[in-house]
Write a protein that holds these residues in place. Structure first.
Motif, PDB file in Angstrom:
ATOM      1  N   ILE A  73       0.818  -1.203   0.000  1.00  0.00           N
ATOM      2  CA  ILE A  73       0.000   0.000   0.000  1.00  0.00           C
ATOM      3  C   ILE A  73       0.861   1.266   0.000  1.00  0.00           C
ATOM      4  CG2 ILE A  73      -0.281   0.307   2.497  1.00  0.00           C
ATOM      5  CD1 ILE A  73      -3.247   0.857   1.890  1.00  0.00           C
ATOM      6  N   THR A  74       2.045   1.173   0.596  1.00  0.00           N
ATOM      7  CA  THR A  74       2.943   2.330   0.587  1.00  0.00           C
ATOM      8  C   THR A  74       3.382   2.675  -0.834  1.00  0.00           C
ATOM      9  OG1 THR A  74       3.768   1.731   2.780  1.00  0.00           O
ATOM     10  CG2 THR A  74       5.097   3.267   1.503  1.00  0.00           C
ATOM     11  N   ASP A  75       3.525   1.671  -1.671  1.00  0.00           N
ATOM     12  CA  ASP A  75       3.967   1.873  -3.056  1.00  0.00           C
ATOM     13  C   ASP A  75       2.846   2.310  -3.984  1.00  0.00           C
ATOM     14  OD1 ASP A  75       6.492   1.140  -2.285  1.00  0.00           O
ATOM     15  OD2 ASP A  75       6.254  -0.965  -2.861  1.00  0.00           O
ATOM     16  N   ASN A  76       1.635   2.387  -3.498  1.00  0.00           N
ATOM     17  CA  ASN A  76       0.499   2.772  -4.333  1.00  0.00           C
ATOM     18  C   ASN A  76       0.461   4.290  -4.474  1.00  0.00           C
ATOM     19  OD1 ASN A  76      -2.030   3.332  -5.458  1.00  0.00           O
ATOM     20  ND2 ASN A  76      -2.989   1.578  -4.464  1.00  0.00           N
ATOM     21  N   ASP A  77       0.763   4.801  -5.659  1.00  0.00           N
ATOM     22  CA  ASP A  77       0.807   6.243  -5.895  1.00  0.00           C
ATOM     23  C   ASP A  77      -0.557   6.824  -6.236  1.00  0.00           C
ATOM     24  OD1 ASP A  77       3.544   6.212  -5.501  1.00  0.00           O
ATOM     25  OD2 ASP A  77       3.967   5.795  -7.622  1.00  0.00           O
ATOM     26  N   GLU A  78      -1.569   5.968  -6.374  1.00  0.00           N
ATOM     27  CA  GLU A  78      -2.891   6.452  -6.753  1.00  0.00           C
ATOM     28  C   GLU A  78      -3.737   6.864  -5.545  1.00  0.00           C
ATOM     29  OE1 GLU A  78      -4.617   3.329  -9.004  1.00  0.00           O
ATOM     30  OE2 GLU A  78      -3.512   3.809 -10.827  1.00  0.00           O
ATOM     31  N   LEU A  79      -3.274   6.550  -4.347  1.00  0.00           N
ATOM     32  CA  LEU A  79      -4.020   6.881  -3.143  1.00  0.00           C
ATOM     33  C   LEU A  79      -3.304   7.959  -2.336  1.00  0.00           C
ATOM     34  CD1 LEU A  79      -4.987   3.308  -1.843  1.00  0.00           C
ATOM     35  CD2 LEU A  79      -6.316   4.818  -3.330  1.00  0.00           C
ATOM     36  N   THR A  80      -4.088   8.775  -1.629  1.00  0.00           N
ATOM     37  CA  THR A  80      -3.498   9.765  -0.742  1.00  0.00           C
ATOM     38  C   THR A  80      -3.015   9.060   0.524  1.00  0.00           C
ATOM     39  OG1 THR A  80      -5.569  10.230   0.435  1.00  0.00           O
ATOM     40  CG2 THR A  80      -5.149  11.465  -1.603  1.00  0.00           C
ATOM     41  N   GLU A  81      -2.260   9.770   1.349  1.00  0.00           N
ATOM     42  CA  GLU A  81      -1.755   9.174   2.579  1.00  0.00           C
ATOM     43  C   GLU A  81      -2.900   8.764   3.504  1.00  0.00           C
ATOM     44  OE1 GLU A  81       1.461   8.402   3.360  1.00  0.00           O
ATOM     45  OE2 GLU A  81       1.685   8.872   1.234  1.00  0.00           O
ATOM     46  N   LYS A  82      -3.921   9.597   3.584  1.00  0.00           N
ATOM     47  CA  LYS A  82      -5.050   9.266   4.447  1.00  0.00           C
ATOM     48  C   LYS A  82      -5.839   8.087   3.905  1.00  0.00           C
ATOM     49  CE  LYS A  82      -5.721  13.741   6.695  1.00  0.00           C
ATOM     50  NZ  LYS A  82      -6.663  14.845   6.987  1.00  0.00           N
ATOM     51  N   GLN A  83      -5.940   7.985   2.591  1.00  0.00           N
ATOM     52  CA  GLN A  83      -6.620   6.834   2.006  1.00  0.00           C
ATOM     53  C   GLN A  83      -5.848   5.541   2.273  1.00  0.00           C
ATOM     54  OE1 GLN A  83      -6.950   8.175  -2.075  1.00  0.00           O
ATOM     55  NE2 GLN A  83      -9.114   8.745  -1.809  1.00  0.00           N
ATOM     56  N   LYS A  84      -4.532   5.629   2.240  1.00  0.00           N
ATOM     57  CA  LYS A  84      -3.703   4.455   2.555  1.00  0.00           C
ATOM     58  C   LYS A  84      -3.912   4.037   4.014  1.00  0.00           C
ATOM     59  CE  LYS A  84      -0.073   5.664  -0.780  1.00  0.00           C
ATOM     60  NZ  LYS A  84       1.354   6.062  -0.945  1.00  0.00           N
ATOM     61  N   ARG A  85      -3.934   5.031   4.888  1.00  0.00           N
ATOM     62  CA  ARG A  85      -4.151   4.738   6.308  1.00  0.00           C
ATOM     63  C   ARG A  85      -5.535   4.126   6.523  1.00  0.00           C
ATOM     64  NH1 ARG A  85      -2.044   7.282  10.474  1.00  0.00           N
ATOM     65  NH2 ARG A  85      -4.012   8.251  11.094  1.00  0.00           N
ATOM     66  N   PHE A  86      -6.520   4.633   5.788  1.00  0.00           N
ATOM     67  CA  PHE A  86      -7.869   4.084   5.879  1.00  0.00           C
ATOM     68  C   PHE A  86      -7.868   2.597   5.507  1.00  0.00           C
ATOM     69  CE2 PHE A  86     -11.712   2.800   3.583  1.00  0.00           C
ATOM     70  CZ  PHE A  86     -12.692   3.022   4.543  1.00  0.00           C
ATOM     71  N   CYS A  87      -7.170   2.235   4.451  1.00  0.00           N
ATOM     72  CA  CYS A  87      -7.107   0.841   4.015  1.00  0.00           C
ATOM     73  C   CYS A  87      -6.490  -0.049   5.097  1.00  0.00           C
ATOM     74  CB  CYS A  87      -6.295   0.718   2.725  1.00  0.00           C
ATOM     75  SG  CYS A  87      -7.120   1.399   1.268  1.00  0.00           S
ATOM     76  N   LEU A  88      -5.403   0.408   5.687  1.00  0.00           N
ATOM     77  CA  LEU A  88      -4.731  -0.400   6.709  1.00  0.00           C
ATOM     78  C   LEU A  88      -5.590  -0.552   7.956  1.00  0.00           C
ATOM     79  CD1 LEU A  88      -1.059   0.917   6.375  1.00  0.00           C
ATOM     80  CD2 LEU A  88      -1.968  -1.297   5.657  1.00  0.00           C
ATOM     81  N   PHE A  89      -6.254   0.536   8.351  1.00  0.00           N
ATOM     82  CA  PHE A  89      -7.137   0.427   9.516  1.00  0.00           C
ATOM     83  C   PHE A  89      -8.335  -0.456   9.195  1.00  0.00           C
ATOM     84  CE2 PHE A  89      -5.157   4.402  11.248  1.00  0.00           C
ATOM     85  CZ  PHE A  89      -4.830   3.885  12.483  1.00  0.00           C
ATOM     86  N   TYR A  90      -8.861  -0.362   7.985  1.00  0.00           N
ATOM     87  CA  TYR A  90     -10.025  -1.166   7.614  1.00  0.00           C
ATOM     88  C   TYR A  90      -9.709  -2.656   7.685  1.00  0.00           C
ATOM     89  CZ  TYR A  90     -13.952  -3.038   4.995  1.00  0.00           C
ATOM     90  OH  TYR A  90     -15.043  -3.773   4.634  1.00  0.00           O
ATOM     91  N   LEU A  91      -8.510  -3.034   7.305  1.00  0.00           N
ATOM     92  CA  LEU A  91      -8.128  -4.443   7.322  1.00  0.00           C
ATOM     93  C   LEU A  91      -8.007  -4.993   8.740  1.00  0.00           C
ATOM     94  CD1 LEU A  91      -5.474  -4.559   4.459  1.00  0.00           C
ATOM     95  CD2 LEU A  91      -7.740  -5.599   4.465  1.00  0.00           C
ATOM     96  N   GLN A  92      -7.925  -4.123   9.729  1.00  0.00           N
ATOM     97  CA  GLN A  92      -7.839  -4.595  11.109  1.00  0.00           C
ATOM     98  C   GLN A  92      -9.191  -5.042  11.647  1.00  0.00           C
ATOM     99  OE1 GLN A  92      -5.489  -2.405  14.010  1.00  0.00           O
ATOM    100  NE2 GLN A  92      -4.529  -1.246  12.380  1.00  0.00           N
ATOM    101  N   ARG A  93     -10.258  -4.317  11.291  1.00  0.00           N
ATOM    102  CA  ARG A  93     -11.580  -4.636  11.860  1.00  0.00           C
ATOM    103  C   ARG A  93     -12.677  -4.766  10.819  1.00  0.00           C
ATOM    104  NH1 ARG A  93     -12.267  -0.833  17.271  1.00  0.00           N
ATOM    105  NH2 ARG A  93     -10.229  -1.262  18.204  1.00  0.00           N
ATOM    106  N   PHE A  94     -12.390  -4.415   9.565  1.00  0.00           N
ATOM    107  CA  PHE A  94     -13.392  -4.412   8.496  1.00  0.00           C
ATOM    108  C   PHE A  94     -14.584  -3.543   8.898  1.00  0.00           C
ATOM    109  CE2 PHE A  94     -11.126  -8.483   7.940  1.00  0.00           C
ATOM    110  CZ  PHE A  94     -10.605  -8.238   6.676  1.00  0.00           C
TER     111      PHE A  94
END
Length: 309
Positions: A73-94
């Motif tokens: 996800i860090t290498d994904n240039d299509e997402l903003t930093e907050k969107q990346k953080r959202f993805c990582l947090f979402y994977l913790q609890r869905f």
């Protein structure tokens, strides 16, 4: 920003810094229940990642976020930093609302609307799909593992966790006297036996004693929860009936299996009976006896075929 909002923000900083509820409540002269309500409502989380960090600290019951997932996800240039953080947090609890709160540091009211909306973003959906596949590959869990889990729950017993017994206790009563060894100096007392008038012996009663087993010596995976209620430990196991139901739905049809076993036993009994009758028939020669036996065997086998065996 209102005074209450300012107070809430300061309380949040103190909470995230590790201060105890009672100390924060005393500092701002607010009830502890109000503080706890703020914590739950606005998703305050100690150990949550800072804005500059892409790493997340998982809870004990959270889904594991691996190093590979973070790198992807860090290498994904299509997402903003907050969107990346959202993805990582979402994977913790869905949980889209909670993930949005953590990533964007906003109120619950904002997150409950924007979280699910962000989840529908095409780029977010594609990134989460890839990360979920990565998680599945690293879990190494198959259907048989799940069945084993249900089997453990279905065969678990509460005595695996607690031990209980009935203990005989002698009855005592206080005998107040100036020479008593117990109590205050102004009113000392001793303990003396309570005598049963019918037997002339010390009276007694039975007490039910329940003890938790040492967690280091038992399988705790079958325990759903343990809590203290009015000073007593309350143990809740996983639902045995539910686990059995899940197992039955995944096993071969029990009715068909039972019918097959019944037909097999009947066939074996018929063959044994015919064999005994033929052997005891002194009027036929050996060749005739064998012929009768084979005819009966064919009849039994044909009956099995007609029943779908």
């Amino acid at each position: 920003m209102t005074k209450q909002e300012q107070e809430r923000e300061q309380a949040k900083k103190d909470y995230l810094a590790g201060m105890k509820y009672k100390d924060i409540a005393a500092k701002y002269e607010i009830p502890i229940n109000t503080l706890k309500s703020w914590k739950n409502r606005y998703g305050w989380q100690r150990g949550a990642p800072t804005k500059k960090s892409m790493h997340t600290k998982s809870k004990k019951d959270a889904h594991k976020i691996t190093k590979v997932a973070v790198e992807k996800i860090t290498d994904n240039d299509e997402l903003t930093e907050k969107q990346k953080r959202f993805c990582l947090f979402y994977l913790q609890r869905f949980n889209a609302t909670w993930a949005y709160q953590q990533a964007y540091e906003c109120s619950y009211e904002v997150a409950v609307t924007n979280g699910p909306r962000l989840l529908r973003n095409a780029r977010i959906k594609e990134q989460l799909k890839e990360l979920k596949q990565q998680q599945s590959q690293e879990l190494y869990v198959d259907a048989n593992d799940i069945l084993q889990g249900y089997l453990k729950q279905a065969t678990a017993d509460v005595t695996d966790v607690v031990e209980f017994e009935t203990v005989k206790r002698l009855k005592w009563q206080k005998n107040y006297s100036k020479d008593g060894k117990y109590g205050p100096k102004s009113n000392p007392y001793d303990y003396v036996p309570v005598i049963d008038p019918d037997t002339g012996e010390q009276d007694f009663y039975y007490e039910q004693v329940v003890k938790l087993r040492d967690s280091k010596k038992i399988d705790t995976s079958n325990i759903k929860s343990i809590r203290i209620d009015k000073g007593e430990a309350v143990v809740e196991m996983y639902d045995k009936q539910k686990a059995m139901k899940e197992l039955i739905e995944r096993l071969p049809a029990l009715d068909e299996l039972s019918k097959h076993k019944e037909r097999k036993l009947k066939a074996e009994a018929d063959i044994a009976e015919t064999k005994a009758a033929i052997l005891n028939d002194n009027g036929n020669d050996t060749e005739a006896k064998v012929a009768k036996y084979l005819d009966k065997l064919d009849e039994v086998l044909q009956g099995d075929d007609d029943n779908g065996s």
